[in-house]
Scaffold this motif. Structure first.
Motif, PDB file in Angstrom:
ATOM      1  N   SER A  16      -2.690  -9.298  -2.250  1.00 11.92           N
ATOM      2  CA  SER A  16      -3.814  -8.471  -1.822  1.00 11.92           C
ATOM      3  C   SER A  16      -3.661  -8.164  -0.336  1.00 11.92           C
ATOM      4  CB  SER A  16      -5.142  -9.205  -2.063  1.00 11.92           C
ATOM      5  OG  SER A  16      -5.309 -10.217  -1.095  1.00 11.92           O
ATOM      6  N   THR A  17      -4.577  -7.345   0.195  1.00 14.75           N
ATOM      7  CA  THR A  17      -4.522  -7.048   1.637  1.00 14.75           C
ATOM      8  C   THR A  17      -4.724  -8.319   2.459  1.00 14.75           C
ATOM      9  OG1 THR A  17      -6.759  -6.233   1.287  1.00 14.75           O
ATOM     10  CG2 THR A  17      -5.109  -4.602   1.830  1.00 14.75           C
ATOM     11  N   LEU A  18      -5.410  -9.310   1.888  1.00 14.64           N
ATOM     12  CA  LEU A  18      -5.581 -10.581   2.623  1.00 14.64           C
ATOM     13  C   LEU A  18      -4.207 -11.204   2.875  1.00 14.64           C
ATOM     14  CD1 LEU A  18      -8.522 -12.183   0.573  1.00 14.64           C
ATOM     15  CD2 LEU A  18      -8.684 -10.837   2.671  1.00 14.64           C
ATOM     16  N   ASP A  19      -3.383 -11.203   1.842  1.00 20.31           N
ATOM     17  CA  ASP A  19      -2.038 -11.786   1.982  1.00 20.31           C
ATOM     18  C   ASP A  19      -1.197 -10.969   2.970  1.00 20.31           C
ATOM     19  OD1 ASP A  19      -2.056 -13.881  -0.322  1.00 20.31           O
ATOM     20  OD2 ASP A  19      -2.921 -12.051  -1.152  1.00 20.31           O
ATOM     21  N   SER A  20      -1.335  -9.634   2.872  1.00 17.52           N
ATOM     22  CA  SER A  20      -0.550  -8.778   3.790  1.00 17.52           C
ATOM     23  C   SER A  20      -0.954  -9.042   5.238  1.00 17.52           C
ATOM     24  CB  SER A  20      -0.772  -7.298   3.477  1.00 17.52           C
ATOM     25  OG  SER A  20      -0.510  -7.061   2.129  1.00 17.52           O
ATOM     26  N   ILE A  21      -2.254  -9.222   5.468  1.00 20.26           N
ATOM     27  CA  ILE A  21      -2.710  -9.499   6.850  1.00 20.26           C
ATOM     28  C   ILE A  21      -2.142 -10.842   7.319  1.00 20.26           C
ATOM     29  CG2 ILE A  21      -4.752 -10.076   8.248  1.00 20.26           C
ATOM     30  CD1 ILE A  21      -6.304  -8.005   6.488  1.00 20.26           C
ATOM     31  N   THR A  37      -0.137  -2.166   8.217  1.00 23.22           N
ATOM     32  CA  THR A  37      -0.396  -1.150   9.244  1.00 23.22           C
ATOM     33  C   THR A  37      -1.728  -0.503   8.897  1.00 23.22           C
ATOM     34  OG1 THR A  37       1.978  -0.699   9.109  1.00 23.22           O
ATOM     35  CG2 THR A  37       0.682   0.762  10.505  1.00 23.22           C
ATOM     36  N   VAL A  38      -2.581  -0.397   9.881  1.00 17.23           N
ATOM     37  CA  VAL A  38      -3.923   0.142   9.624  1.00 17.23           C
ATOM     38  C   VAL A  38      -3.860   1.662   9.806  1.00 17.23           C
ATOM     39  CG1 VAL A  38      -6.361  -0.049  10.176  1.00 17.23           C
ATOM     40  CG2 VAL A  38      -4.859  -2.024  10.528  1.00 17.23           C
ATOM     41  N   ILE A  39      -3.764   2.346   8.677  1.00 16.91           N
ATOM     42  CA  ILE A  39      -3.548   3.804   8.720  1.00 16.91           C
ATOM     43  C   ILE A  39      -4.821   4.533   8.296  1.00 16.91           C
ATOM     44  CG2 ILE A  39      -2.201   5.704   7.729  1.00 16.91           C
ATOM     45  CD1 ILE A  39       0.073   3.676   7.276  1.00 16.91           C
ATOM     46  N   PHE A  40      -5.135   5.580   9.025  1.00 19.43           N
ATOM     47  CA  PHE A  40      -6.292   6.415   8.660  1.00 19.43           C
ATOM     48  C   PHE A  40      -5.814   7.795   8.219  1.00 19.43           C
ATOM     49  CE2 PHE A  40      -9.308   9.758   9.870  1.00 19.43           C
ATOM     50  CZ  PHE A  40     -10.356   9.418   9.023  1.00 19.43           C
ATOM     51  N   SER A  58     -11.017   4.285   0.351  1.00 15.56           N
ATOM     52  CA  SER A  58      -9.925   4.493   1.303  1.00 15.56           C
ATOM     53  C   SER A  58      -9.265   3.155   1.626  1.00 15.56           C
ATOM     54  CB  SER A  58     -10.458   5.128   2.584  1.00 15.56           C
ATOM     55  OG  SER A  58     -11.217   4.179   3.306  1.00 15.56           O
ATOM     56  N   GLN A  59      -8.017   3.247   1.993  1.00 15.98           N
ATOM     57  CA  GLN A  59      -7.258   2.035   2.323  1.00 15.98           C
ATOM     58  C   GLN A  59      -7.869   1.349   3.549  1.00 15.98           C
ATOM     59  OE1 GLN A  59      -5.392   0.565   0.565  1.00 15.98           O
ATOM     60  NE2 GLN A  59      -3.638  -0.373   1.557  1.00 15.98           N
ATOM     61  N   MET A  84      -9.598  -6.570  13.498  1.00 12.97           N
ATOM     62  CA  MET A  84      -8.684  -5.551  12.969  1.00 12.97           C
ATOM     63  C   MET A  84      -7.993  -4.825  14.123  1.00 12.97           C
ATOM     64  SD  MET A  84      -9.482  -2.522  10.233  1.00 12.97           S
ATOM     65  CE  MET A  84      -9.797  -1.087  11.254  1.00 12.97           C
ATOM     66  N   PRO A  85      -6.651  -4.654  14.040  1.00 15.81           N
ATOM     67  CA  PRO A  85      -5.973  -3.898  15.101  1.00 15.81           C
ATOM     68  C   PRO A  85      -6.404  -2.433  15.079  1.00 15.81           C
ATOM     69  CG  PRO A  85      -4.389  -4.879  13.557  1.00 15.81           C
ATOM     70  CD  PRO A  85      -5.741  -5.097  12.990  1.00 15.81           C
TER      71      PRO A  85
END
Ligand SMILES: NC(=O)c1ccc[n+]([C@@H]2O[C@H](COP(=O)([O-])OP(=O)(O)OC[C@H]3O[C@@H](n4cnc5c(N)ncnc54)[C@H](OP(=O)(O)O)[C@@H]3O)[C@@H](O)[C@H]2O)c1
Length: 295
Positions: free
Chosen positions: A162-167, A173-176, A219-220, A235-236
């Motif tokens: 999950s995103t928790l593991d990725s963090i 990468t925090v993409i908008f 959204s991501q 969050m960066p």
């Protein structure tokens, strides 16, 4: 969930491709009394696992197929677009008295709907090569006379993925990207929805293609923001997609080229399945609990 161990004849399932989803499905099917055997491409010291690799000619023994009532394939297409199970074992499967056969596919076959909702009734329009290969496999499954159900899945997440593991692995990468959404499904809902459909097979219309997705495509960045909050980390700074895309791998970039909201209306309204995790918030809280238990 009903338990087959109580009174009814024991069911036996072979799960080909016991990766992230296959393993979860195996676990939950054992819980309801199924006898479950899972494939792997590497030898495992486990009497419930068997060797299967579509790229070599060693096939499982006849003994494995005795009394099999259900089969599920969780393997991606071969690189030439052939199906890793049917290309080798279709004749064998047809010789069995199967009650049900399942195939895990992807919602990538719908292509880009520019953020619109998409259901099983909409035409497919794959744009990625991998999604075109997937559609070829779906067609193979549709064209066998096996009692097949195809499950179209969006992004799969769950404990350990999950995103928790990725963090935590600093792999994010925090993409908008304005108006971009992704559909998702928690792995427990894949397992539970499949079990629900198998257990109610004679009660419902037998749909050959079913989406399994949560209620809330989002959204991501929303998901990443919530993940940082759960982890109590800062969050960066977000990076605009146009800037970020210069550094994305071709595979990562390909996911941003498609924008769709996958409807679960057939599964959840018509067939009455109740999601365990109706949105990413519920699913991520579950993943967090698992993280705390395992660390
Ligand atoms: N991940 C996603 O977000 C996502 C989204 C939509 C759909 N899907 C699709 O849904 C299915 C399940 O996804 P997943 O993420 O749970 O899969 P996964 O963890 O990547 O596991 C795939 C399994 O397939 C096996 N496998 C792959 N190629 C094989 C071959 N040629 N012969 C024999 N076995 C092979 C692997 O064997 P080993 O265990 O030996 O490696 C593994 O057990 C896959 O078809 C996947 O493409 C995935």
């Amino acid at each position: 969930m009903k338990n087959f161990a109580s009174g009814l004849k024991k069911k036996k399932i072979l799960i080909f491709g016991a990766g992230f989803s296959g393993n979860q499905i195996a676990k939950e099917m054992r819980n309801i009394g199924f006898e479950v055997f899972t494939s792997s491409r590497k030898v495992k010291d486990d009497k419930w696992s068997f060797l299967y690799d579509s790229n070599n000619d060693d096939l499982p023994s006849d003994k494995l197929f005795k009394d099999v009532s259900h089969v599920l394939s969780c393997m991606p297409p071969n690189i030439d677009g052939s199906d890793p199970l049917l290309s080798k074992l279709e004749t064998k499967l047809l010789s069995l008295d199967l009650e049900w056969a399942g195939y895990l596919s992807t919602t990538g076959v719908y292509g880009n709907t520019f953020g619109e909702w998409v259901s099983e009734n909409d035409p497919v329009n794959p744009i990625q090569e991998r999604s075109k290969r997937r559609l070829l496999c779906e067609e193979k499954w549709m064209n066998t006379s096996l009692p097949t159900q195809i499950f179209r899945l969006p992004g799969i997440y769950g404990p350990g993925r999950s995103t928790l593991d990725s963090i935590l692995k600093k792999n994010i990468t925090v993409i908008f990207k304005k108006d971009q959404v992704f559909s998702r499904v928690h792995v427990s809902d894949i397992a539970n929805a499949i079990i629900y459909l198998i257990q109610n097979q004679n009660k419902f219309n037998f749909y050959k293609i079913i989406n399994i997705a949560d209620d809330n495509p989002s959204s991501q960045i929303e998901v990443i923001r919530y993940s940082y909050k759960l982890l109590r980390k800062k969050m960066p700074k977000q990076i605009d997609f146009e800037e970020a895309k210069k550094n994305l791998s071709p595979i990562a970039l390909s996911f941003w080229e498609e924008n769709r909201r996958v409807s679960n209306s057939l599964l959840c309204k018509e067939l009455g399945y109740k999601l365990i995790h109706k949105d990413y918030k519920s699913g991520l809280k579950h993943c967090l609990k698992h993280l705390k238990l395992t660390n």
